[in-house]
Design an enzyme around this catalytic site. Structure first.
Site, mmCIF file in Angstrom:
data_model
loop_
_atom_site.group_PDB
_atom_site.id
_atom_site.type_symbol
_atom_site.label_atom_id
_atom_site.label_comp_id
_atom_site.label_asym_id
_atom_site.label_seq_id
_atom_site.Cartn_x
_atom_site.Cartn_y
_atom_site.Cartn_z
ATOM 1 N N HIS A 1 68.065 -0.908 -16.527
ATOM 2 C CA HIS A 1 66.600 -0.949 -16.571
ATOM 3 C C HIS A 1 65.998 -0.055 -15.477
ATOM 4 O O HIS A 1 65.143 0.793 -15.769
ATOM 5 C CB HIS A 1 66.134 -2.402 -16.409
ATOM 6 C CG HIS A 1 64.653 -2.589 -16.384
ATOM 7 N ND1 HIS A 1 63.941 -2.950 -17.511
ATOM 8 C CD2 HIS A 1 63.740 -2.455 -15.390
ATOM 9 C CE1 HIS A 1 62.656 -3.040 -17.199
ATOM 10 N NE2 HIS A 1 62.506 -2.752 -15.914
ATOM 11 N N GLU A 2 66.431 -0.245 -14.256
ATOM 12 C CA GLU A 2 65.842 0.540 -13.160
ATOM 13 C C GLU A 2 66.184 2.016 -13.310
ATOM 14 O O GLU A 2 65.351 2.881 -13.075
ATOM 15 C CB GLU A 2 66.308 0.012 -11.796
ATOM 16 C CG GLU A 2 66.079 -1.481 -11.551
ATOM 17 C CD GLU A 2 64.670 -1.977 -11.857
ATOM 18 O OE1 GLU A 2 63.713 -1.194 -11.714
ATOM 19 O OE2 GLU A 2 64.528 -3.158 -12.256
ATOM 20 N N GLU B 1 55.615 -1.490 -5.051
ATOM 21 C CA GLU B 1 54.927 -1.826 -6.293
ATOM 22 C C GLU B 1 54.436 -3.270 -6.211
ATOM 23 O O GLU B 1 55.204 -4.142 -5.816
ATOM 24 C CB GLU B 1 55.852 -1.685 -7.498
ATOM 25 C CG GLU B 1 55.107 -1.965 -8.799
ATOM 26 C CD GLU B 1 55.969 -1.800 -10.056
ATOM 27 O OE1 GLU B 1 57.180 -1.584 -9.948
ATOM 28 O OE2 GLU B 1 55.378 -1.901 -11.132
ATOM 29 N N HIS C 1 63.956 3.665 -15.836
ATOM 30 C CA HIS C 1 62.599 3.921 -15.336
ATOM 31 C C HIS C 1 62.442 5.354 -14.825
ATOM 32 O O HIS C 1 61.319 5.843 -14.714
ATOM 33 C CB HIS C 1 62.276 2.969 -14.178
ATOM 34 C CG HIS C 1 61.599 1.689 -14.581
ATOM 35 N ND1 HIS C 1 60.546 1.646 -15.473
ATOM 36 C CD2 HIS C 1 61.785 0.403 -14.170
ATOM 37 C CE1 HIS C 1 60.128 0.380 -15.593
ATOM 38 N NE2 HIS C 1 60.875 -0.392 -14.833
ATOM 39 N N GLY D 1 63.536 -8.792 -9.322
ATOM 40 C CA GLY D 1 64.923 -8.439 -9.601
ATOM 41 C C GLY D 1 65.337 -7.159 -8.903
ATOM 42 O O GLY D 1 66.330 -7.127 -8.177
ATOM 43 N N ALA D 2 64.560 -6.111 -9.136
ATOM 44 C CA ALA D 2 64.920 -4.817 -8.578
ATOM 45 C C ALA D 2 63.745 -3.866 -8.717
ATOM 46 O O ALA D 2 62.780 -4.180 -9.407
ATOM 47 C CB ALA D 2 66.139 -4.237 -9.309
ATOM 48 N N MET D 3 63.836 -2.717 -8.059
ATOM 49 C CA MET D 3 62.709 -1.788 -8.040
ATOM 50 C C MET D 3 63.187 -0.347 -8.205
ATOM 51 O O MET D 3 64.115 0.079 -7.511
ATOM 52 C CB MET D 3 61.937 -1.976 -6.732
ATOM 53 C CG MET D 3 60.742 -1.073 -6.593
ATOM 54 S SD MET D 3 59.503 -1.401 -7.899
ATOM 55 C CE MET D 3 58.832 0.242 -8.090
ATOM 56 N N GLU D 4 62.483 0.368 -9.086
ATOM 57 C CA GLU D 4 62.930 1.690 -9.530
ATOM 58 C C GLU D 4 62.490 2.855 -8.650
ATOM 59 O O GLU D 4 62.342 3.978 -9.146
ATOM 60 C CB GLU D 4 62.411 1.922 -10.950
ATOM 61 C CG GLU D 4 60.876 2.119 -11.080
ATOM 62 C CD GLU D 4 60.083 0.848 -11.410
ATOM 63 O OE1 GLU D 4 60.581 -0.262 -11.118
ATOM 64 O OE2 GLU D 4 58.975 0.983 -11.946
ATOM 65 N N GLU E 1 56.918 -0.916 -18.435
ATOM 66 C CA GLU E 1 57.818 -2.074 -18.446
ATOM 67 C C GLU E 1 58.268 -2.460 -19.860
ATOM 68 O O GLU E 1 59.448 -2.674 -20.099
ATOM 69 C CB GLU E 1 57.181 -3.267 -17.722
ATOM 70 C CG GLU E 1 56.978 -3.035 -16.223
ATOM 71 C CD GLU E 1 58.252 -2.672 -15.467
ATOM 72 O OE1 GLU E 1 59.359 -2.826 -16.026
ATOM 73 O OE2 GLU E 1 58.131 -2.208 -14.316
HETATM 74 N N1 TRP Z 1 59.084 -2.426 -11.391
HETATM 75 C C1 TRP Z 1 59.976 -3.524 -11.168
HETATM 76 C C2 TRP Z 1 60.793 -3.671 -12.444
HETATM 77 O O1 TRP Z 1 61.538 -2.837 -12.770
HETATM 78 C C3 TRP Z 1 59.225 -4.774 -10.884
HETATM 79 C C4 TRP Z 1 59.084 -5.148 -9.438
HETATM 80 C C5 TRP Z 1 59.981 -4.997 -8.475
HETATM 81 C C6 TRP Z 1 58.009 -5.812 -8.823
HETATM 82 N N2 TRP Z 1 59.526 -5.510 -7.315
HETATM 83 C C7 TRP Z 1 58.319 -6.021 -7.496
HETATM 84 C C8 TRP Z 1 56.798 -6.268 -9.273
HETATM 85 C C9 TRP Z 1 57.485 -6.663 -6.621
HETATM 86 C C10 TRP Z 1 55.960 -6.908 -8.413
HETATM 87 C C11 TRP Z 1 56.288 -7.104 -7.090
HETATM 88 O O2 TRP Z 1 60.668 -4.538 -13.223
HETATM 89 ZN ZN ZN Z 2 60.814 -2.483 -14.825
#
Ligand code: TRP
Ligand code: ZN
Length: 878
Positions: A303-304, A127, A307, A267-270, A326
């Site tokens: 949060h993740e 993302e 999602h 922070g993290a990615m879903e 978001e």
């Molecule tokens: N979608 C992620 C969230 O939950 C946001 C995110 C994670 C992101 N990694 C990223 C956005 C790298 C931009 C680039 O908030």
């Molecule tokens: Zn998010």
């Protein structure tokens, strides 16, 4: 420098692609040096696509090794490939399989987008536009397809091989290699793709869903860190249960995996079924993590996870709709934290964060609506406006529709749009339909930037027992939006009588009032309340019912009355904050304060501390003194951060010195003798102790020694770090020694090193910038790691205004030089640090021009990334 307008992308230009991707088959062959990616994409023209329409696939920094359609290699004339994409000149006018091969070098990928290595582990971040760095693709969120992924890798370095969905197959592949096949049956956009390969430890658990399905849960991490993942696992299980109970949402795959990595841009990615986390949002132990870290872990895990429904099952049509997932998911995680912890304390926390981060963004050169209509670089729109204000907009919907009406709308949203890539309009429409209401004007919150200012005036007529309340709204112009029409502003309120209780009224006219809710949807409304026996004190925007700035017109006496009597805990807190902010701003602008006012504030703080009905966490927030950025925001223009810092120090001394003994006794009585627990009661108690210490260090001569002793004797990181940070922020005689001790005491732990960097960047002495240069220049400083860079530089630009905006411009220059270097390695991180300059327009003239000069010379650098150029130009234009 090129102005790059040709790169601006507009919402109004949205159009579906002429071709769809029906399914995706990926084959990764990982070796130490390179990774070969073979993609087989089943593609089809959409109805209405003319034969001969070219197919344009995105690519970024990759090069094509081979290409075939339905197994037959393509002749050179049939395609054009370069770094930015792949065009099929005349694809077949039927369903076909496009097969491509590219070779990646994850080791050299320092942007941390696409496939890269973090401490030896292969991992991905896609993302928003990282998938195009892995293979040629229609890399946009409205292209949804099921994915099947085969990974082959050396068993010795990568015994763990993960991707989205369920594991289909695993086995030996000869020569010390092994393979797995993962399949994700849920069609998804490419930004949710993930792959992890490495030598990782793990913890395992399971969750049984409300319909009785068992889901295997795992968290993967560096070997040796397993026990530090237990709190994250507990948070995950609570999140899964909460989403079932509160929103009726059940998890859909057989497995849910989380991986903690140390190099991560966010922070993290879903990613579907395979969330990837910045390790600082997974690892927790009492010795290395603070209460605040535990709370963030719980919140981000939730949060993740949330999602999965708001983001994955229902995704965004295009990146302009980012707040569709978001803002809504932040709302859901805030609600989760409120239910798991204390609702009022959570609300105060979230609003403080909004005011400190989003309000300045909304009032400065980087202002944009929660749903922007143009961007040059989408990575620069993962902002506090999209996230935090986006959440406030959803919260207002819930306030206006009521809990039941809101839930009806959400149910319809899940029902109708499951599997869709959709829009804010579709989201609004389900609430209109489920509730039979019209929300056209309300939608302005999504499309207009700026923080509305609401002014209240009142008039009481004892003879007729009539109380008149006038509310007026006004929003300043923002970039590209010179005129502002009125917003729909929900105002939760009460009229408080002399005995401290809410009063009723016999009739009200002049506007929309339902129970305790006024809907302000004009420039101005005047409400007339009848049957009001005494002049009330109005309590407006209870629970912070809208993201606005309120000019209540109330004097200190009335505000302190609210602080004592309001049934709404948020407004009790806010009243105290208003009183101190007002006094502090006056002092910073050079006016003398009235000692009587300070005495009254002190008494109100003591009464709050003595109130047996209030919990410790609330008291901690209530006695907090607004920080320098709060005061600057209140002053708004021609800000002199030195004057603010000096006035604040003098003010706290005047406030605290006479009650220092009382505060110290309370501080001592709150010591905790049981074993550490991250639960609400201990956390609240520690936060109150910290708040007391903060007052004592800043405002009395007994504080510094107390902090030093707390530092030395602390049994956990929360207390030790609080003692350190408070000492450094006030630059006590011990501060430098404590920094030195902290550095060596935890030398092996990089997440604790981050805490040291954050604290170090808060120092107030003239040696700070030179020290930061030395830290950055050390040969072993991990200069490609986002956490390290953000800890030092991010905390400096955002939280040390007096040093960052120094008159000699050394703070500005230091940041511009650092940004120039970081930009070559990781543009996302560089651009984010640069956003600290958004405060320029509110500074007094000398600092403002010093800052502009530093930015102008940054602008002259060659080869700046689009990320950094975009931020730079928007700030300079503002
Ligand atoms: N979608 C992620 C969230 O939950 C946001 C995110 C994670 C992101 N990694 C990223 C956005 C790298 C931009 C680039 O908030
Ligand atoms: Zn998010």
């Amino acid at each position: 420098m090129r102005t790059d307008t040709e790169h601006t992308i507009f919402l109004r230009d949205y159009a579906p692609t002429p071709y769809r991707i029906i399914s995706v088959d990926l084959d990764f062959k990982i070796t130490e040096e390179t990774t070969r990616v073979r993609a087989q994409l089943t593609i089809e023209p959409r109805d209405g696509t003319e034969p001969g329409t070219p197919l344009v696939l995105d690519g970024d920094g990759i090069s094509l090794d081979s290409i075939a359609i339905d197994g037959a290699p393509l002749v050179l004339a049939a395609y054009a490939a370069d770094e930015n994409g792949l065009t099929l000149v005349e694809p077949p006018h039927r369903r076909f399989v496009l097969e491509t091969e590219v070779l990646l070098r994850p080791e050299t990928n320092s942007k941390l987008m696409g496939l890269y290595r973090s401490s030896g582990t292969w991992c991905t971040q896609c993302e928003p536009e990282g998938f195009r760095r892995i293979t040629y693709y229609l890399d946009r969120p409205d292209i949804l397809a099921p994915f099947k992924v085969r990974i082959t890798a050396p068993k010795s370095v990568a015994p763990v091989l993960l991707s989205n969905g369920n594991l289909l197959e695993a086995g030996e592949a000869g020569d010390g290699m092994h393979y797995v096949v993962w399949e994700d049956p849920f069609p998804k956009p490419a930004y949710l793709f993930a792959l992890v390969a490495g030598d990782l430890g793990s913890i395992h658990d399971s969750f049984t869903t409300m319909s009785g399905r068992k889901v295997d849960l795992a968290i993967y991490c560096t070997h040796g860190k397993e026990s530090e993942c237990l709190y994250a696992m507990d948070s995950l299980k609570r999140s899964m249960a909460w989403d079932e109970k509160r929103f009726g949402r059940e998890y859909d795959l057989d497995v849910f995996n989380i991986v903690a990595v140390s190099d991560f841009n966010f922070g993290a990615m879903e990613n579907k079924g395979l969330n990837i986390f910045n390790d600082k949002l997974v690892f927790a132990s009492p010795e290395t993590a603070s209460d605040a870290n535990y709370a963030s872990i719980e919140r981000v895990i939730a949060h993740e996870y949330f999602h999965n429904w708001t983001g994955n099952r229902i995704t965004c049509r295009d990146w302009f709709q980012l707040c569709l997932k978001e803002g809504l998911t932040v709302y859901r995680d805030q609600e989760f934290s409120s239910d798991e912890r204390s609702r009022p304390v959570q609300r105060i926390h979230d609003v403080e964060n909004l005011r400190v981060t989003q309000f300045p963004e909304d009032g400065g050169p980087l202002a944009h609506p929660p749903r922007p209509d143009r961007y040059r670089e989408i990575n620069n729109f993962y902002t506090t406006t999209v996230y935090q204000k986006g959440s406030e907009v959803v919260r207002m919907l819930a306030t206006i529709l009521g809990e039941e009406g809101f839930r009806k709308g959400m149910d319809l949203y899940f029902d109708r749009h499951d599997g869709d890539a959709t829009t804010i309009e579709a989201f609004i429409a389900v609430f209109e339909e489920a509730n039979g209401v019209e929300l056209g004007q309300f939608s302005r919150w999504y499309t207009e930037a700026g923080t509305p200012e609401v002014t209240a005036t009142e008039d009481y007529d004892a003879a007729t027992q009539t109380y008149r309340l006038t509310l007026t709204q006004k929003t300043n112009p923002t970039p590209n939006q010179p005129e502002k029409a009125p917003f729909v502003i929900p105002v939760r309120f009460g009229l408080i009588g002399p005995n401290g209780s809410d009063m009723g009224w016999s009739a009200v006219s002049g506007g929309t009032v339902k129970d305790d809710l006024i809907i302000l949807d004009q420039d101005s409304v005047t409400l007339t309340f009848e049957g009001i026996a005494n002049k009330p004190v109005p309590s407006l925007f209870r629970g912070f019912s809208a993201p606005v700035k309120l000019h209540s017109g109330l004097g200190q006496e009335e505000l302190l009355f609210l602080a004592r009597h309001d049934v709404d805990p948020f407004n009790r807190w806010d009243a105290l904050q208003s009183v101190s902010t007002h006094l502090l701003a006056e002092a910073a602008e050079g006016r003398a304060w009235d000692n009587g006012n300070i005495d009254a504030l002190r008494q109100a703080l003591l009464d709050t501390l003595n109130d047996a009905n209030l919990d410790d966490a609330f008291k901690a927030q209530a006695i907090g003194i607004p920080d320098e950025t709060d005061i600057a925001r209140h002053i708004g223009r021609d800000v002199d951060p030195d004057a603010i810092a000096q006035a604040r120090a003098a003010f706290i001394t005047a406030l605290v010195a006479p009650m220092a003994g009382t505060l110290e006794a309370l501080f001592a009585s709150l010591a905790i003798h049981e074993a550490y627990s991250p639960g609400a009661s201990q956390t609240g108690r520690r936060s109150l102790r910290t708040a007391l210490l903060s007052l004592l260090v800043a405002g009395s001569d007994i504080g510094a020694a107390l902090a030093e002793r707390l530092y030395a004797n602390a049994g956990n990181m929360t207390e030790r770090y609080a003692a350190l940070a408070i000492s450094v922020r006030n630059w006590t005689p011990d501060a430098q020694a404590l920094l030195g001790d902290f550095r060596t005491r935890y030398s092996g732990d990089l997440l604790v090193f981050d805490k040291w960097l954050v604290a170090s960047a808060q120092a107030k002495d003239d040696g700070l910038i030179e020290r930061m240069r030395t830290i950055l220049a050390a040969p072993d400083f991990p200069r490609t790691n986002p956490n390290r860079l953000r800890s030092l530089l991010g905390s400096f630009v955002m939280n040390n205004p007096a040093q960052f905006t120094r008159l000699d411009a050394s703070g500005f220059r230091f940041i511009c030089e650092a940004v120039t270097e970081i930009d070559k390695v990781n543009p996302q991180v560089a651009a984010r640090i640069l956003t600290g300059f958004r405060i320029l327009p509110m500074l007094e003239q000398r600092r403002r021009s010093a800052g502009r000069a530093a930015l102008e010379s940054l602008k002259n650098q060659d080869g700046l990334s689009r990320n950094t150029q975009d931020i730079l130009e928007r700030i300079l234009a503002g």
